[in-house]
Design a protein around this motif. Structure first.
Motif, PDB file in Angstrom:
ATOM      1  N   ASP A  89      -6.062  -7.688  -3.974  1.00 57.35           N
ATOM      2  CA  ASP A  89      -6.783  -6.471  -3.108  1.00 57.35           C
ATOM      3  C   ASP A  89      -5.870  -5.481  -3.361  1.00 57.35           C
ATOM      4  O   ASP A  89      -4.339  -5.599  -3.224  1.00 57.35           O
ATOM      5  N   PRO A  90      -6.134  -4.363  -3.785  1.00 59.16           N
ATOM      6  CA  PRO A  90      -5.359  -3.163  -4.387  1.00 59.16           C
ATOM      7  C   PRO A  90      -4.686  -2.729  -3.341  1.00 59.16           C
ATOM      8  O   PRO A  90      -3.334  -2.266  -3.558  1.00 59.16           O
ATOM      9  N   ASP A  91      -5.039  -2.501  -1.989  1.00 59.12           N
ATOM     10  CA  ASP A  91      -4.199  -1.920  -0.988  1.00 59.12           C
ATOM     11  C   ASP A  91      -3.113  -2.884  -0.432  1.00 59.12           C
ATOM     12  O   ASP A  91      -1.858  -2.323  -0.244  1.00 59.12           O
ATOM     13  N   GLU A  92      -3.208  -4.157  -0.687  1.00 61.71           N
ATOM     14  CA  GLU A  92      -2.302  -5.067  -0.246  1.00 61.71           C
ATOM     15  C   GLU A  92      -1.159  -5.109  -1.443  1.00 61.71           C
ATOM     16  O   GLU A  92      -0.023  -5.030  -1.078  1.00 61.71           O
ATOM     17  N   ALA A  93      -1.730  -4.975  -2.688  1.00 60.90           N
ATOM     18  CA  ALA A  93      -0.590  -4.850  -3.909  1.00 60.90           C
ATOM     19  C   ALA A  93       0.246  -3.791  -3.596  1.00 60.90           C
ATOM     20  O   ALA A  93       1.275  -3.769  -3.823  1.00 60.90           O
ATOM     21  N   ALA A  94      -0.487  -2.494  -3.253  1.00 63.94           N
ATOM     22  CA  ALA A  94       0.234  -1.296  -3.200  1.00 63.94           C
ATOM     23  C   ALA A  94       1.258  -1.259  -2.019  1.00 63.94           C
ATOM     24  O   ALA A  94       2.173  -0.620  -2.083  1.00 63.94           O
ATOM     25  N   ALA A  95       0.910  -1.971  -1.041  1.00 61.42           N
ATOM     26  CA  ALA A  95       1.579  -2.032   0.170  1.00 61.42           C
ATOM     27  C   ALA A  95       3.209  -2.814  -0.376  1.00 61.42           C
ATOM     28  O   ALA A  95       4.160  -2.501   0.093  1.00 61.42           O
ATOM     29  N   GLN A  96       2.817  -3.844  -1.030  1.00 65.19           N
ATOM     30  CA  GLN A  96       3.831  -4.619  -1.622  1.00 65.19           C
ATOM     31  C   GLN A  96       4.713  -3.923  -2.463  1.00 65.19           C
ATOM     32  O   GLN A  96       6.230  -3.808  -2.436  1.00 65.19           O
ATOM     33  N   ILE A  97       4.047  -3.045  -3.254  1.00 63.56           N
ATOM     34  CA  ILE A  97       4.943  -2.184  -4.363  1.00 63.56           C
ATOM     35  C   ILE A  97       5.645  -1.016  -3.542  1.00 63.56           C
ATOM     36  O   ILE A  97       6.842  -0.757  -3.805  1.00 63.56           O
ATOM     37  N   ALA A  98       5.268  -0.494  -2.447  1.00 63.04           N
ATOM     38  CA  ALA A  98       5.825   0.513  -1.619  1.00 63.04           C
ATOM     39  C   ALA A  98       6.680  -0.072  -1.099  1.00 63.04           C
ATOM     40  O   ALA A  98       7.984   0.620  -1.045  1.00 63.04           O
ATOM     41  N   ALA A  99       6.885  -1.389  -0.677  1.00 61.70           N
ATOM     42  CA  ALA A  99       8.139  -2.067   0.341  1.00 61.70           C
ATOM     43  C   ALA A  99       9.106  -2.183  -0.719  1.00 61.70           C
ATOM     44  O   ALA A  99      10.064  -1.921  -0.438  1.00 61.70           O
ATOM     45  N   ILE A 100       8.750  -2.564  -1.997  1.00 68.63           N
ATOM     46  CA  ILE A 100       9.675  -2.888  -3.343  1.00 68.63           C
ATOM     47  C   ILE A 100      10.457  -1.462  -3.373  1.00 68.63           C
ATOM     48  O   ILE A 100      11.771  -1.386  -3.262  1.00 68.63           O
ATOM     49  N   LEU A 101       9.790  -0.351  -3.769  1.00 68.75           N
ATOM     50  CA  LEU A 101      10.180   0.863  -4.112  1.00 68.75           C
ATOM     51  C   LEU A 101      11.282   1.524  -3.077  1.00 68.75           C
ATOM     52  O   LEU A 101      12.177   2.483  -3.374  1.00 68.75           O
ATOM     53  N   ASN A 102      11.019   1.281  -1.940  1.00 70.00           N
ATOM     54  CA  ASN A 102      11.469   1.927  -0.674  1.00 70.00           C
ATOM     55  C   ASN A 102      12.256   0.778   0.055  1.00 70.00           C
ATOM     56  O   ASN A 102      12.955   1.256   0.960  1.00 70.00           O
ATOM     57  N   HIS A 103      12.740  -0.239  -0.599  1.00 69.69           N
ATOM     58  CA  HIS A 103      13.503  -1.378  -0.075  1.00 69.69           C
ATOM     59  C   HIS A 103      14.786  -0.618   0.161  1.00 69.69           C
ATOM     60  O   HIS A 103      15.356   0.182  -0.974  1.00 69.69           O
ATOM     61  N   ASP A 104      15.665  -1.088   1.058  1.00 76.68           N
ATOM     62  CA  ASP A 104      17.108  -0.676   1.070  1.00 76.68           C
ATOM     63  C   ASP A 104      18.160  -0.981  -0.030  1.00 76.68           C
ATOM     64  O   ASP A 104      19.055  -0.382  -0.136  1.00 76.68           O
ATOM     65  N   GLN A 105      17.574  -1.911  -0.732  1.00 78.74           N
ATOM     66  CA  GLN A 105      18.555  -2.195  -2.237  1.00 78.74           C
ATOM     67  C   GLN A 105      17.481  -1.756  -3.324  1.00 78.74           C
ATOM     68  O   GLN A 105      17.857  -2.019  -4.401  1.00 78.74           O
TER      69      GLN A 105
END
Length: 238
Positions: A89-105
């Motif tokens: 699912d594009p939106d689910e994948a995008a949410a995961q990628i956003a979480a990775i890019l904005n992770h505190d590490q």
């Protein structure tokens, strides 16, 4: 077989492979064996997911993730696309990628701000594609990725669906964590970072290390920064 790269959802005026940007340099092509399985690797660390469930090829058309798009001017604009027929699912994948890019590490810890868009303002496009389509994207940069590798060509990151779904037998962690390594490594190249080596035995491997080629005493790591904000760096790789 011929693989189409034009997206039925492609916005007018956006080439399939937009030019990349970065604060340090603009290397044209980067491919990473850190995202491919070793033919001699032990199968005990592979994901339990059935590799036969991952299609080898697709139509070469992509659906753009639209949920959560940000129309402000803050941050570097990027777009997420998923090849049709992959089951992702594009939106689910995008949410995961956003979480990775904005992770505190993640890269945001170093002051890099990201903004997900769904239009032509994107200067980085992250595409999740079947192995055949990923190969075709990477081949535009003269790369032979063999149905296994991810790559970064200009402003496009091609994420091999096999690696996204199954992870890597060489990474000591689940596929979900390996996804963080894929995104952080390839976006790191887009930001201008080159490959790094192991800083010392028992130390976390830098995210810019090609970890699949051997850890040299380091331990698997998917994040650019430690919890205390220390950047995981290592010696330059010739």
């Amino acid at each position: 077989m011929s693989v189409l790269l034009a997206s039925v959802h492609r916005l007018p005026g956006i080439p399939g492979l937009p030019d990349g940007i970065g604060p340090n340099r603009e290397p044209a092509v980067v491919t990473d064996a850190s995202h491919a399985p070793s033919p001699t690797a032990s199968p005990t660390r592979r994901s339990a997911a059935d590799p036969t469930s991952v299609p080898e090829s697709g139509p070469g058309t992509f659906t753009v993730a639209t949920a959560g798009a940000d129309n402000t001017d803050a941050g570097r604009p990027y777009r997420v696309e998923v090849e049709d027929g992959t089951g992702v699912d594009p939106d689910e994948a995008a949410a995961q990628i956003a979480a990775i890019l904005n992770h505190d590490q993640g890269w945001s810890r170093g002051g890099v701000a990201f903004r997900r868009v769904a239009d032509s303002s994107a200067t980085l496009v992250i595409r999740i594609a079947t192995p055949d389509t990923a190969d075709a994207i990477c081949a535009t940069g003269g790369l032979d990725t063999g149905g296994e590798l991810n790559c970064r060509v200009g402003g496009t990151v091609a994420v091999n669906l096999k690696r996204w779904q199954l992870g890597s037998p060489e990474f000591d962690g689940p596929p979900e964590e390996y996804r963080a390594l894929i995104i952080n490594h390839e976006v790191g190249h887009w930001l201008g970072y080159d490959h790094r080596g192991c800083p010392g035995p028992g130390e976390p491997a830098p995210v810019m290390m090609q970890q699949i080629k051997g850890l040299d005493g380091c331990v698997s790591n998917a994040w650019p920064y430690a919890p205390d904000g220390t950047f995981h760096d290592g010696p330059e790789v010739p």
